[in-house]
Design an enzyme around this catalytic site. Structure first.
Site, mmCIF file in Angstrom:
data_model
loop_
_atom_site.group_PDB
_atom_site.id
_atom_site.type_symbol
_atom_site.label_atom_id
_atom_site.label_comp_id
_atom_site.label_asym_id
_atom_site.label_seq_id
_atom_site.Cartn_x
_atom_site.Cartn_y
_atom_site.Cartn_z
ATOM 1 N N LYS A 64 4.331 -36.086 14.775
ATOM 2 C CA LYS A 64 3.870 -34.911 14.028
ATOM 3 C C LYS A 64 4.743 -33.720 14.408
ATOM 4 O O LYS A 64 4.829 -33.355 15.577
ATOM 5 C CB LYS A 64 2.402 -34.605 14.340
ATOM 6 N N ASP A 66 5.829 -29.684 14.257
ATOM 7 C CA ASP A 66 5.128 -28.412 14.246
ATOM 8 C C ASP A 66 6.056 -27.331 13.697
ATOM 9 O O ASP A 66 6.858 -26.746 14.422
ATOM 10 C CB ASP A 66 4.687 -28.055 15.677
ATOM 11 N N GLU A 206 2.777 -32.643 19.777
ATOM 12 C CA GLU A 206 1.521 -32.186 19.184
ATOM 13 C C GLU A 206 0.633 -33.353 18.765
ATOM 14 O O GLU A 206 -0.591 -33.237 18.761
ATOM 15 C CB GLU A 206 1.799 -31.293 17.971
#
Length: 346
Positions: A64, A66, A206
């Site tokens: 993921k 960010d 994250e």
């Protein structure tokens, strides 16, 4: 005496059409594929938040990232880079634009995330914000790179109804794995979801994204994409702040609110995560929004209320029993053009 060259029949007879001779007859079993019109904009597919990774062979995983969700449009007239909300930010990412011009394709729409990486290769939202000059800034980011994770349109063909596996196959031909340019592939990771999440958290990432292999690309948050976070990070509305004589820019604590239906509900505050630069920029914006009418019910003595115009990205560990954020840390302000979703209290 030499003879003049014999005129070509096509130039001699205006009634005959001008056609080149085919090299070989077309295979009748090969279909004539129609070309799809290129969409001016596509609403993004959004990931649904889950507490655990989904199981099964139909799910694949990615890191993921960010940053800011973007779509890169490679068109005959040039390059367009659009935010999640549909705003044109081509001028703000010149390095990504240049990299897109060099991709070996006539027309395409790439879905991905603009990020700035730290020394360990992790995406850092605060660094991305600084590279763009903060919220509302006008700077161009030469540090941001584009992590491409989907291909929605390719050389005249709309791929949204194709399975993810097919779209990824074409994307990996266009943006090879392991590249170091300003457009890079967000690589799929073959692993057990629980083990990958644990590893991601151990390395300070994250979280991870899980995507259904067989699913088409569908706009909205329908569950074909799932996000699982190591540390919770969401967007909240700033409804006020508390002054401090010792804190940076005099901001002791930001007062935050989430949505509940059409109302804003106070969910606590955040007093850490500021640096000298973002604190002074934030204070300037807050002072321009001061109001006597609170946007949410806040019982804090000495609080200074502001109009609910600013959306902050907040990292936190958990919620208290009375619905307040625990161990919250300020990461930066979201851009209006990013169309960030404010946390919704169900």
């Amino acid at each position: 005496m030499t003879k003049p060259p014999k005129p070509k029949p096509l130039l001699q007879d205006a009634d005959k059409p001008v056609r080149s001779r085919p090299r070989k007859p077309r295979d009748p079993t090969q279909p004539n594929l129609p070309l799809d019109p290129m969409p001016a904009r596509i609403e993004p597919c959004l990931a649904l938040l889950k507490s655990k990774p989904p199981k099964g062979d139909d799910w694949v995983y990615e890191i993921k990232w960010d940053g800011y969700r973007l779509s890169v449009h490679i068109e005959p007239r040039g390059i367009r880079i659009l935010t999640r909300g549909g705003h044109d930010w081509t001028h703000r990412f010149p390095a990504i634009k240049l990299a897109a011009m060099w991709l070996p394709v006539g027309s395409a729409i790439l879905d991905g995330e603009a990020v700035v990486l730290d020394e360990q290769g992790r995406s850092d939202f605060g660094r991305l914000q600084q590279s763009l000059g903060g919220r509302g800034g006008k700077k161009r980011s030469s540090d941001a790179i584009f992590m491409a994770f989907d291909l929605l349109y390719f050389d005249g063909h709309d791929l949204r109804n194709s399975e993810l596996d097919m779209r990824r196959h074409l994307l990996e031909d266009l943006v090879p794995a392991g590249g170091e340019g300003d457009i890079r592939l967000s690589e799929e990771i073959e692993a057990d979801g629980d083990q990958l999440l644990a590893s991601a958290c151990e390395h300070g990432l994250e979280g991870i994204i899980a995507k259904r292999r067989s699913a088409p690309y569908t706009s909205g948050r329908l569950g074909d994409w799932v996000k699982i976070k190591c540390v919770q990070s969401d967007s909240f509305v700033i409804v006020g702040y508390e002054r401090s004589t010792v804190a940076l820019a005099g901001i002791g604590r930001l007062l935050l609110a989430a949505r509940k239906g059409k109302k804003l509900v106070y969910v606590g505050g955040v007093g850490t995560g500021f640096n000298e630069r973002n604190a002074s920029e934030l204070r300037e914006k807050l002072d321009g929004l001061v109001t006597s009418t609170p946007a949410a019910a806040v019982n804090r003595k000495g609080a200074i209320f502001v109009k609910p115009k600013l959306i902050a990205e907040i990292e936190y560990r958990a919620w208290t029993d009375d619905g307040k954020l625990r161990h919250a840390s300020y990461k930066g302000l979201r851009e209006v053009q990013d169309n960030a979703t404010v946390y919704d209290l169900e």
